[in-house]
Scaffold this motif. Structure first.
Motif, PDB file in Angstrom:
ATOM      1  N   ALA A  42       7.793  -9.342   9.600  1.00 57.55           N
ATOM      2  CA  ALA A  42       6.720  -8.454  10.057  1.00 57.55           C
ATOM      3  C   ALA A  42       5.788  -8.104   8.899  1.00 57.55           C
ATOM      4  O   ALA A  42       4.564  -8.021   9.067  1.00 57.55           O
ATOM      5  CB  ALA A  42       7.314  -7.181  10.662  1.00 57.55           C
ATOM      6  N   ARG A  43       6.361  -7.901   7.721  1.00 58.80           N
ATOM      7  CA  ARG A  43       5.539  -7.585   6.536  1.00 58.80           C
ATOM      8  C   ARG A  43       4.615  -8.751   6.208  1.00 58.80           C
ATOM      9  O   ARG A  43       3.418  -8.561   5.948  1.00 58.80           O
ATOM     10  CB  ARG A  43       6.431  -7.270   5.341  1.00 58.80           C
ATOM     11  N   GLU A  44       5.163  -9.959   6.204  1.00 59.22           N
ATOM     12  CA  GLU A  44       4.366 -11.134   5.878  1.00 59.22           C
ATOM     13  C   GLU A  44       3.292 -11.394   6.922  1.00 59.22           C
ATOM     14  O   GLU A  44       2.194 -11.874   6.584  1.00 59.22           O
ATOM     15  CB  GLU A  44       5.276 -12.352   5.740  1.00 59.22           C
ATOM     16  N   MET A  45       3.581 -11.085   8.181  1.00 65.10           N
ATOM     17  CA  MET A  45       2.575 -11.251   9.231  1.00 65.10           C
ATOM     18  C   MET A  45       1.378 -10.340   9.006  1.00 65.10           C
ATOM     19  O   MET A  45       0.247 -10.668   9.354  1.00 65.10           O
ATOM     20  CB  MET A  45       3.201 -10.956  10.603  1.00 65.10           C
ATOM     21  N   GLN A  46       1.621  -9.185   8.372  1.00 66.66           N
ATOM     22  CA  GLN A  46       0.525  -8.258   8.076  1.00 66.66           C
ATOM     23  C   GLN A  46      -0.170  -8.588   6.766  1.00 66.66           C
ATOM     24  O   GLN A  46      -1.196  -8.026   6.440  1.00 66.66           O
ATOM     25  CB  GLN A  46       1.046  -6.813   8.020  1.00 66.66           C
ATOM     26  N   GLY A  47       0.413  -9.490   5.982  1.00 64.37           N
ATOM     27  CA  GLY A  47      -0.207  -9.883   4.717  1.00 64.37           C
ATOM     28  C   GLY A  47       0.065  -8.938   3.565  1.00 64.37           C
ATOM     29  O   GLY A  47      -0.609  -9.002   2.539  1.00 64.37           O
ATOM     30  N   LEU A  65      13.462  -2.228  -1.095  1.00 64.89           N
ATOM     31  CA  LEU A  65      12.979  -3.015   0.040  1.00 64.89           C
ATOM     32  C   LEU A  65      13.415  -4.468  -0.098  1.00 64.89           C
ATOM     33  O   LEU A  65      13.760  -5.120   0.896  1.00 64.89           O
ATOM     34  CB  LEU A  65      11.462  -2.931   0.142  1.00 64.89           C
ATOM     35  N   ALA A  66      13.405  -4.997  -1.315  1.00 67.75           N
ATOM     36  CA  ALA A  66      13.837  -6.376  -1.533  1.00 67.75           C
ATOM     37  C   ALA A  66      15.293  -6.555  -1.123  1.00 67.75           C
ATOM     38  O   ALA A  66      15.665  -7.569  -0.509  1.00 67.75           O
ATOM     39  CB  ALA A  66      13.652  -6.755  -3.000  1.00 67.75           C
ATOM     40  N   LYS A  67      16.127  -5.568  -1.444  1.00 64.23           N
ATOM     41  CA  LYS A  67      17.538  -5.653  -1.068  1.00 64.23           C
ATOM     42  C   LYS A  67      17.710  -5.559   0.447  1.00 64.23           C
ATOM     43  O   LYS A  67      18.531  -6.267   1.038  1.00 64.23           O
ATOM     44  CB  LYS A  67      18.321  -4.535  -1.755  1.00 64.23           C
ATOM     45  N   ILE A  68      16.919  -4.688   1.078  1.00 60.53           N
ATOM     46  CA  ILE A  68      17.012  -4.545   2.534  1.00 60.53           C
ATOM     47  C   ILE A  68      16.586  -5.835   3.222  1.00 60.53           C
ATOM     48  O   ILE A  68      17.270  -6.345   4.114  1.00 60.53           O
ATOM     49  CB  ILE A  68      16.155  -3.366   3.020  1.00 60.53           C
ATOM     50  N   GLU A  69      15.447  -6.394   2.800  1.00 61.27           N
ATOM     51  CA  GLU A  69      14.952  -7.617   3.425  1.00 61.27           C
ATOM     52  C   GLU A  69      15.883  -8.798   3.176  1.00 61.27           C
ATOM     53  O   GLU A  69      16.002  -9.698   4.014  1.00 61.27           O
ATOM     54  CB  GLU A  69      13.558  -7.941   2.887  1.00 61.27           C
ATOM     55  N   GLY A  70      16.545  -8.798   2.031  1.00 57.68           N
ATOM     56  CA  GLY A  70      17.434  -9.901   1.709  1.00 57.68           C
ATOM     57  C   GLY A  70      18.853  -9.694   2.191  1.00 57.68           C
ATOM     58  O   GLY A  70      19.715 -10.547   1.967  1.00 57.68           O
ATOM     59  N   GLY A  71      19.129  -8.538   2.838  1.00 58.96           N
ATOM     60  CA  GLY A  71      20.461  -8.258   3.337  1.00 58.96           C
ATOM     61  C   GLY A  71      21.477  -8.059   2.225  1.00 58.96           C
ATOM     62  O   GLY A  71      22.678  -8.265   2.410  1.00 58.96           O
ATOM     63  N   ARG A  72      20.996  -7.629   1.038  1.00 59.77           N
ATOM     64  CA  ARG A  72      21.885  -7.489  -0.110  1.00 59.77           C
ATOM     65  C   ARG A  72      22.249  -6.044  -0.417  1.00 59.77           C
ATOM     66  O   ARG A  72      23.024  -5.772  -1.322  1.00 59.77           O
ATOM     67  CB  ARG A  72      21.234  -8.088  -1.359  1.00 59.77           C
ATOM     68  N   ASP A  73      21.668  -5.108   0.338  1.00 56.47           N
ATOM     69  CA  ASP A  73      21.870  -3.702   0.004  1.00 56.47           C
ATOM     70  C   ASP A  73      23.189  -3.171   0.552  1.00 56.47           C
ATOM     71  O   ASP A  73      24.089  -2.811  -0.173  1.00 56.47           O
ATOM     72  CB  ASP A  73      20.699  -2.869   0.536  1.00 56.47           C
ATOM     73  N   VAL A  87       5.475   1.372  12.370  1.00 55.75           N
ATOM     74  CA  VAL A  87       4.098   1.888  12.374  1.00 55.75           C
ATOM     75  C   VAL A  87       3.228   1.102  11.394  1.00 55.75           C
ATOM     76  O   VAL A  87       2.107   0.706  11.706  1.00 55.75           O
ATOM     77  CB  VAL A  87       4.097   3.388  12.014  1.00 55.75           C
ATOM     78  N   LEU A  88       3.761   0.878  10.170  1.00 57.17           N
ATOM     79  CA  LEU A  88       2.994   0.190   9.137  1.00 57.17           C
ATOM     80  C   LEU A  88       2.653  -1.242   9.530  1.00 57.17           C
ATOM     81  O   LEU A  88       1.522  -1.695   9.357  1.00 57.17           O
ATOM     82  CB  LEU A  88       3.787   0.198   7.823  1.00 57.17           C
ATOM     83  N   TYR A  89       3.632  -1.962  10.087  1.00 59.83           N
ATOM     84  CA  TYR A  89       3.430  -3.361  10.441  1.00 59.83           C
ATOM     85  C   TYR A  89       2.905  -3.541  11.859  1.00 59.83           C
ATOM     86  O   TYR A  89       2.602  -4.654  12.265  1.00 59.83           O
ATOM     87  CB  TYR A  89       4.739  -4.138  10.301  1.00 59.83           C
ATOM     88  N   ASP A  90       2.832  -2.418  12.610  1.00 61.92           N
ATOM     89  CA  ASP A  90       2.352  -2.446  13.990  1.00 61.92           C
ATOM     90  C   ASP A  90       3.193  -3.400  14.844  1.00 61.92           C
ATOM     91  O   ASP A  90       2.679  -4.299  15.514  1.00 61.92           O
ATOM     92  CB  ASP A  90       0.874  -2.846  14.041  1.00 61.92           C
ATOM     93  N   VAL A  91       4.505  -3.227  14.754  1.00 58.68           N
ATOM     94  CA  VAL A  91       5.410  -4.066  15.539  1.00 58.68           C
ATOM     95  C   VAL A  91       6.359  -3.185  16.341  1.00 58.68           C
ATOM     96  O   VAL A  91       6.531  -1.997  16.052  1.00 58.68           O
ATOM     97  CB  VAL A  91       6.238  -5.013  14.644  1.00 58.68           C
TER      98      VAL A  91
END
Length: 224
Positions: A42-47, A65-73, A87-91
């Motif tokens: 979703a983040r990448e879709m928003q640029g 955020l990097a850990k959350i997106e990578g499933g490492r947290d 809200v931020l990514y409008d998804v």
């Protein structure tokens, strides 16, 4: 991402067939990985870059955020992160949680729209850097002119001192020198003009330096 989603959906399916129960640690990690993948998509879709998105979500840097997106947290993702990301990514929140394949709250956002947003951001950045380079070039030229004016002022000052010394050494003869008063007036005017030019150039130089080094706010492009 498809493998992660398949594994996560299989976990949910088993739980539904076997009754309610608390997912195991491994199952929670799989579900968190799915949410992390969808947050990244979703983040990448928003640029948005990961750094910028992390700041807008409320983090001081992008590490969390990097850990959350990578499933490492961990197996737990803060609910407030999912809510703010929606809200931020409008998804759709359901999309982020893996409950639906529909990303949009309303109409479907396509890849062309995402690419347009990214291109607009890149073009704005290119124009900003072009203007900054042009401003710095003007600043360099001003510095060169300022150096010449400073040298001129110094040389006129030397001429003033020399003229004053001549008058001091020849007090009686100086009054009889034809054109002496005119020479004195010319030197005085040149010195005054040089000092005025030097002051104006310094102010202009400070303005140019401030413009070249000023922080420009990042342009936020929102696709609707």
């Amino acid at each position: 991402m498809e493998q992660v989603e398949a594994a996560a959906n299989a976990v949910v399916g088993r739980r539904r067939r076997g009754g309610q129960g608390v997912p195991s640690r491994q199952e929670q990690v799989l579900l968190a990985s799915q949410v992390g993948e969808r947050l990244r998509e979703a983040r990448e879709m928003q640029g948005y870059s990961q750094v910028k998105a992390a700041q807008m979500l409320g983090y001081a840097n992008s590490t969390k955020l990097a850990k959350i997106e990578g499933g490492r947290d961990s197996s737990q993702i803060p609910l407030w992160v999912v809510k703010r990301a929606g809200v931020l990514y409008d998804v759709s929140i359901d999309y982020l949680l893996g409950n639906t394949e529909s990303m949009e709250v309303g109409e479907v956002r396509n890849h062309a729209a995402r690419d347009a947003i990214i291109l607009m951001r890149e073009e704005w950045e290119r124009i900003r850097w072009r203007d900054m380079v042009a401003t710095r070039e003007v600043q360099d030229r001003l510095e060169a002119v300022e150096s010449l004016v400073t040298l001129l002022v110094d040389q006129v000052g030397e001429a003033e001192d020399a003229l004053a010394r001549v008058e001091e050494l020849n007090p009686r003869r100086w009054d009889n020198v034809k054109g002496g008063a005119r020479l004195q007036s010319a030197v005085d005017r040149a010195a005054a003009t040089g000092r005025t030019a030097q002051g104006k150039l310094k102010r202009l130089h400070r303005d140019a330096r401030s413009a070249a080094g000023g922080v420009q706010p990042e342009l936020e492009l929102v696709y609707t």
